[in-house]
Design a protein around this motif. Structure first.
Motif, short mmCIF file in Angstrom:
data_model
loop_
_atom_site.label_atom_id
_atom_site.label_comp_id
_atom_site.label_asym_id
_atom_site.label_seq_id
_atom_site.Cartn_x
_atom_site.Cartn_y
_atom_site.Cartn_z
N GLU A 193 0.84 -1.20 0.00
CA GLU A 193 0.00 0.00 0.00
C GLU A 193 0.88 1.25 0.00
O GLU A 193 0.53 2.28 -0.57
N GLU A 194 2.06 1.14 0.61
CA GLU A 194 2.99 2.27 0.62
C GLU A 194 3.50 2.55 -0.80
O GLU A 194 3.59 3.69 -1.23
N ASP A 195 3.85 1.43 -1.46
CA ASP A 195 4.28 1.55 -2.85
C ASP A 195 3.20 2.19 -3.69
O ASP A 195 3.46 3.06 -4.52
N GLU A 196 1.98 1.74 -3.41
CA GLU A 196 0.84 2.28 -4.14
C GLU A 196 0.72 3.78 -3.91
O GLU A 196 0.49 4.56 -4.84
N ALA A 197 0.95 4.18 -2.67
CA ALA A 197 0.86 5.60 -2.32
C ALA A 197 1.94 6.39 -3.06
O ALA A 197 1.71 7.51 -3.52
N LYS A 198 3.14 5.79 -3.17
CA LYS A 198 4.23 6.49 -3.87
C LYS A 198 3.92 6.67 -5.34
O LYS A 198 4.35 7.62 -5.97
N ARG A 199 3.19 5.68 -5.86
CA ARG A 199 2.86 5.76 -7.27
C ARG A 199 1.58 6.55 -7.52
O ARG A 199 1.05 6.50 -8.61
N ALA A 200 1.09 7.21 -6.49
CA ALA A 200 -0.19 7.91 -6.61
C ALA A 200 -0.19 8.84 -7.80
O ALA A 200 0.80 9.47 -8.12
N VAL A 201 -1.30 8.89 -8.45
CA VAL A 201 -1.41 9.58 -9.73
C VAL A 201 -1.02 11.04 -9.61
O VAL A 201 -0.29 11.57 -10.42
N PHE A 202 -1.46 11.69 -8.53
CA PHE A 202 -1.32 13.13 -8.44
C PHE A 202 0.15 13.56 -8.46
O PHE A 202 0.54 14.36 -9.28
N THR A 203 0.99 12.98 -7.56
CA THR A 203 2.38 13.45 -7.49
C THR A 203 3.10 13.17 -8.79
O THR A 203 3.86 14.00 -9.26
N SER A 204 2.87 12.03 -9.34
CA SER A 204 3.59 11.69 -10.55
C SER A 204 3.23 12.66 -11.68
O SER A 204 4.08 13.13 -12.41
N ARG A 205 1.95 12.97 -11.77
CA ARG A 205 1.53 13.90 -12.82
C ARG A 205 2.10 15.30 -12.58
O ARG A 205 2.55 15.95 -13.51
N LEU A 206 2.11 15.71 -11.32
CA LEU A 206 2.62 17.05 -11.01
C LEU A 206 4.11 17.13 -11.36
O LEU A 206 4.57 18.11 -11.96
N GLU A 207 4.82 16.04 -11.02
CA GLU A 207 6.23 15.99 -11.34
C GLU A 207 6.45 16.15 -12.84
O GLU A 207 7.29 16.93 -13.29
N LYS A 208 5.66 15.41 -13.58
CA LYS A 208 5.79 15.46 -15.04
C LYS A 208 5.50 16.84 -15.56
O LYS A 208 6.22 17.37 -16.41
N LEU A 209 4.46 17.44 -15.03
CA LEU A 209 4.06 18.78 -15.49
C LEU A 209 5.16 19.79 -15.17
O LEU A 209 5.54 20.60 -16.02
N VAL A 210 5.68 19.71 -13.94
CA VAL A 210 6.71 20.66 -13.54
C VAL A 210 7.97 20.45 -14.38
O VAL A 210 8.58 21.41 -14.86
N ASN A 211 8.35 19.18 -14.58
CA ASN A 211 9.53 18.91 -15.39
C ASN A 211 9.35 19.39 -16.83
O ASN A 211 10.28 19.91 -17.44
N TRP A 212 8.14 19.23 -17.33
CA TRP A 212 7.85 19.70 -18.69
C TRP A 212 8.01 21.22 -18.77
O TRP A 212 8.60 21.75 -19.70
N GLY A 213 7.50 21.88 -17.73
CA GLY A 213 7.64 23.33 -17.69
C GLY A 213 9.09 23.76 -17.58
O GLY A 213 9.54 24.68 -18.25
N ARG A 214 9.83 23.04 -16.73
CA ARG A 214 11.23 23.41 -16.52
C ARG A 214 12.06 23.20 -17.77
O ARG A 214 12.88 24.02 -18.14
N LYS A 215 11.83 22.07 -18.43
CA LYS A 215 12.73 21.76 -19.55
C LYS A 215 12.44 22.63 -20.75
O LYS A 215 13.32 22.85 -21.57
N ASN A 216 11.24 23.15 -20.86
CA ASN A 216 10.93 23.97 -22.02
C ASN A 216 11.10 25.47 -21.76
O ASN A 216 10.76 26.28 -22.61
N SER A 217 11.57 25.82 -20.59
CA SER A 217 11.85 27.24 -20.35
C SER A 217 13.17 27.38 -19.61
O SER A 217 13.25 28.01 -18.57
N LEU A 218 14.20 26.75 -20.17
CA LEU A 218 15.53 26.85 -19.56
C LEU A 218 16.13 28.19 -19.92
O LEU A 218 16.52 28.40 -21.06
N TRP A 219 16.21 29.06 -18.95
CA TRP A 219 16.83 30.34 -19.25
C TRP A 219 18.30 30.26 -18.91
O TRP A 219 18.64 30.04 -17.74
N PRO A 220 19.15 30.45 -19.89
CA PRO A 220 20.58 30.32 -19.60
C PRO A 220 21.16 31.58 -18.98
O PRO A 220 20.71 32.70 -19.27
#
Lengths: 171, 163
Positions: free
Chosen positions: A16-43
């Protein structure tokens, strides 16, 4: 050791702990944030030598770094995400480079562009820092003297791939 | 000497004509010739003299041409080349071959001195220039990688074959 022993020792997580780690919300947020970060890399251009000329060419219309969302070169470290060290870092410049890195807000990445920034290059001597990784953590090294704009764009693309893989806990 | 300062007129002060002129330039470029190279798909055409990173070559008999004479290591300005010679068995035409041949690509400055100095024409500047790595060790290329980069150059003289 059996699975129950490992579970008791805390080496593996309960289902159940593993299940909690794989919870949809955090994983999606991570993906969204990473998508935002990688497409707006200001050098942050730390251009100290001739590699900076190639860096300028990369930002220019011919190679056009803006296609990867990295067109806004911020000369203030407070507004930038990725420090591109383009050029020789002399011993006197080293504290400045370190301070610029420290002033950048997290998350931050560093690309060592060119021979001098990556390893000291042909300046095997005491006034030159033998690779900028002596003072700041470097994510990607780009060889060349100077690297062509294509090589820098390749570095940017592989940095974007790395950012995609990042997790909130991993940083 | 008195410098006459240009007095800004009312027409210039409202800035609208300047903005319109600037936007006209932007609009002209929108329909003009496209200069951007779409990099990962589209690549630059190299001229003949382009120097990328050095690579070792084999001849058409699949022999590593390098004889470990250390000239490139000696001439290399950033001392990027590291060679360790190994002895070949007696009876072969050449005495030495490189057992270890490493080029630190992060040190290499693409000067082409190694190609110029090589008496055996065993090291050439290839057209490869795009390498990216997260560690410094990954960009120290060993003999296999360098031979792969260099490929085969057929040698019309075959210096070591007929001796």
């Amino acid at each position: 050791m059996t699975r129950a022993d490992l579970l008791r020792a805390g080496r593996i997580n309960a289902p159940e702990e593993d299940e909690a780690k794989r919870a949809v919300f955090t994983s999606r947020l991570e993906k969204l944030v990473n998508w935002g970060r990688k497409n707006s890399l200001w050098p942050m251009p730390l251009g100290t030598a001739c590699c900076a000329i190639e860096l300028m060419a990369t930002v220019g219309p011919r190679y056009d770094m803006a296609r990867f969302g990295a067109e806004a070169l911020r000369f203030s470290p407070r507004q930038s995400d990725v420090m591109i060290v383009a050029g020789t870092i002399a011993k006197k410049m080293a504290p400045v480079a370190k301070r610029i890195y420290d002033q950048m807000p997290n998350p931050k990445w560093v690309i060592a562009m060119g021979a001098c920034a990556s390893s000291g290059g042909m300046f095997r001597s005491y006034p030159t820092v033998q690779g900028v990784d002596e003072i700041v953590p470097v994510d990607l090294y780009v060889p060349g003297c100077p690297p062509r704009p294509e090589a820098l764009l390749l570095a940017l693309m592989s940095l974007q791939k790395r950012i995609e893989m990042e997790t909130f806990s991993g940083r | 000497m008195q410098v006459r300062r240009h007095q800004i007129t009312w027409w210039e002060r409202i800035y609208i004509p300047a903005i319109v002129r600037a936007l006209a330039i932007t609009l002209r470029h929108l329909f003009g010739r496209k200069v951007t190279m779409q990099y990962p798909e589209e690549r630059w055409q190299f001229p003949e003299y382009f120097r990328g990173f050095p690579g070792l070559v084999r001849d058409q008999m699949d022999r590593v041409k390098c004889v470990a004479c250390y000239l490139c290591e000696w001439v290399c300005p950033p001392k990027a080349i590291h060679i360790e010679a190994g002895e070949l068995p007696a009876g072969s035409n050449v005495e030495k071959e490189p057992r270890v041949f490493e080029i630190d690509m992060l040190r290499c400055i693409n000067c082409g001195y190694c190609e110029e100095v090589c008496p055996e024409q065993a090291i050439f500047m290839t057209k490869e220039f795009e390498f990216v790595a997260p560690t410094r060790g990954e960009l120290v290329f060993g003999k296999e990688k360098l031979l792969e980069m260099g490929g085969v150059i057929s040698d019309p003289i075959m210096k070591w074959a007929n001796k």
